[in-house]
Design a protein around this motif. Structure first.
Motif, PDB file in Angstrom:
ATOM      1  N   GLN A 181       0.827  -1.201   0.000  1.00 54.60           N
ATOM      2  CA  GLN A 181       0.000   0.000   0.000  1.00 54.60           C
ATOM      3  C   GLN A 181       0.866   1.258   0.000  1.00 54.60           C
ATOM      4  O   GLN A 181       0.602   2.196  -0.745  1.00 54.60           O
ATOM      5  N   LEU A 182       1.921   1.261   0.804  1.00 56.74           N
ATOM      6  CA  LEU A 182       2.806   2.427   0.842  1.00 56.74           C
ATOM      7  C   LEU A 182       3.449   2.673  -0.525  1.00 56.74           C
ATOM      8  O   LEU A 182       3.627   3.811  -0.942  1.00 56.74           O
ATOM      9  N   GLY A 183       3.791   1.582  -1.216  1.00 52.73           N
ATOM     10  CA  GLY A 183       4.454   1.712  -2.516  1.00 52.73           C
ATOM     11  C   GLY A 183       3.481   1.854  -3.677  1.00 52.73           C
ATOM     12  O   GLY A 183       3.906   2.035  -4.804  1.00 52.73           O
ATOM     13  N   HIS A 184       2.191   1.735  -3.404  1.00 53.38           N
ATOM     14  CA  HIS A 184       1.178   1.672  -4.471  1.00 53.38           C
ATOM     15  C   HIS A 184       1.496   0.545  -5.442  1.00 53.38           C
ATOM     16  O   HIS A 184       1.344   0.680  -6.661  1.00 53.38           O
ATOM     17  N   GLY A 185       2.014  -0.543  -4.902  1.00 46.95           N
ATOM     18  CA  GLY A 185       2.509  -1.647  -5.712  1.00 46.95           C
ATOM     19  C   GLY A 185       3.939  -1.898  -5.248  1.00 46.95           C
ATOM     20  O   GLY A 185       4.320  -1.504  -4.144  1.00 46.95           O
ATOM     21  N   TYR A 186       4.729  -2.537  -6.100  1.00 47.54           N
ATOM     22  CA  TYR A 186       6.127  -2.747  -5.729  1.00 47.54           C
ATOM     23  C   TYR A 186       6.954  -1.510  -6.076  1.00 47.54           C
ATOM     24  O   TYR A 186       6.920  -1.036  -7.220  1.00 47.54           O
ATOM     25  N   ASP A 187       7.652  -1.006  -5.099  1.00 45.94           N
ATOM     26  CA  ASP A 187       8.586   0.106  -5.300  1.00 45.94           C
ATOM     27  C   ASP A 187       9.571   0.038  -4.133  1.00 45.94           C
ATOM     28  O   ASP A 187       9.626   0.921  -3.292  1.00 45.94           O
TER      29      ASP A 187
END
Ligand code: GLA
Length: 365
Positions: free
Chosen positions: A259-265
């Motif tokens: 959630q923090l990355g809005h996906g993988y980041d």
């Protein structure tokens, strides 16, 4: 020479001498101040890589699919104006002086405090407002590729020391190699990478791509995508790519880090057995049959699923770059290392040489 002997000799030389890389230079337009920008086309057998001197950007990478049909597998723009007007994606670019984030745009080195532009919320990202991705690099042809050089002045974007960076792109019969070197006249921090957006199908999204990352741990982040300092096991989490797994299989899971990355980041800590380049990640595209392997000697890799692509940025042919249209595998030191004494150091001292290699190997199956 008898025909049979000649044929045998030719067969042997064909085996021993892989197709040599040809290098061609062309014009890619001019900067507003008149500085010319060049494009280098490297060709070797079925592979073609095109690199421009603005940002050292890999603007296209053509590889064959399983039927032998060549396709461009990186996102980008159609022209220099497209790259210059794009302030947010970093499509294909060389990133420096410090790839990824530095918390609050600040760090201290040997007792001296340095301030950087906060160009990503509260934090500094990818070298600042005018990082290496937006500079015109000097270039010269070298056997097998092109060597790019950029000298970053002492104090540029807030970083200490005159940094001489040299990045060489080499094309082989099955790979694109990047050799990064840098020297400084004052202690500084360095973290160089390439920010290519890979889409092995050349179209659509990357959620069906199978990804493997040679990593047991990653660095969880806070809301600003700055590592918390924890080195967390991937076991039992959507961050476990130790076996080939579809990128989209768990991306929408109710996981606080996703959630923090809005996906993988996130940055994965690569498993290492030695000091040289080792297999860090592999992407398999079932549709085209293409695969990509990333080899590096770097300690980490940022896996980013194009979470900020929302169609606003138009890519090649004016096509909107949509959510998850590509994935990035940015070989690197961990984000915010200058503020994390427990992470491997990114300090470069005068007299020392920053020297690292990443190789992107291409194939089909
Ligand atoms: C990196 C960052 C992302 C994003 C992209 C560029 O991958 O980690 O958060 O900033 O660059 O858009």
């Amino acid at each position: 020479m008898k025909f049979a002997a000649l044929a045998a000799a030719l067969a042997v030389s064909a085996l021993c001498l892989p197709a040599a890389t040809t290098v061609k230079k062309g014009d890619y337009g001019k900067m507003p101040d008149g500085t010319p920008v060049a494009i280098y086309t490297l060709t070797n057998g079925a592979l073609e890589a095109r690199i421009i001197t603005y940002g050292g950007i890999l603007v296209s990478m053509k590889t064959p699919d399983r039927k032998g049909v060549a396709g461009d597998i990186v996102l980008g723009h159609d022209d220099l104006a497209g790259y210059m007007g794009d302030k947010g994606t970093y499509f294909g670019a060389l990133i420096g002086r410090y790839a990824n984030r530095i918390a609050h745009g600040a760090f201290t080195l040997n007792g001296a405090a340095y301030k950087l532009a906060k160009n990503n919320g509260e934090n500094a990202l990818h070298g600042g407002l005018a990082g290496f991705n937006s500079r015109v690099w000097a270039a010269r042809e070298v056997p097998g590729g092109v060597e790019l050089s950029y000298t970053s002045k002492d104090g540029e974007e807030g970083y200490p020391g005159t940094l001489k960076a040299v990045v060489t792109y080499l094309l082989t019969t099955n790979s694109l190699q990047l050799h990064y070197t840098a020297t400084t006249d004052k202690a500084t921090v360095v973290n160089l990478t390439n920010h290519s957006y890979w889409n092995l199908r050349g179209d659509g999204d990357i959620l069906n791509n199978l990804l493997t990352i040679n990593s047991d741990r990653y660095t969880p982040v806070d809301a600003g995508l700055i590592p918390t300092g924890e080195l967390k096991s991937v076991a039992g989490t959507p961050f476990d790519f130790r076996k080939p797994t579809a990128v989209g299989a768990r991306i929408a899971q109710n996981d606080p880090q996703l959630q923090l990355g809005h996906g993988y980041d996130h940055n994965w800590i690569l498993n290492k057995s030695g000091k040289g380049p080792e297999l860090a990640a592999r992407v398999d595209d079932p549709a085209s049959g293409r695969f990509l392997e990333v080899y590096t000697d770097q300690p980490g890799i940022q896996f980013y699923t194009g979470n900020f692509l929302d169609g606003t940025v138009k890519g090649k042919g004016g096509k909107p770059a949509l959510l998850h249209a590509a994935l990035c595998l940015e070989t690197q030191h961990y984000p915010d290392s200058p503020n994390k004494p427990s992470f491997p150091t990114t300090e470069l001292k005068p007299g020392a040489k920053y020297d690292t290699t990443t190789e992107f190997r291409f194939g089909t199956r």
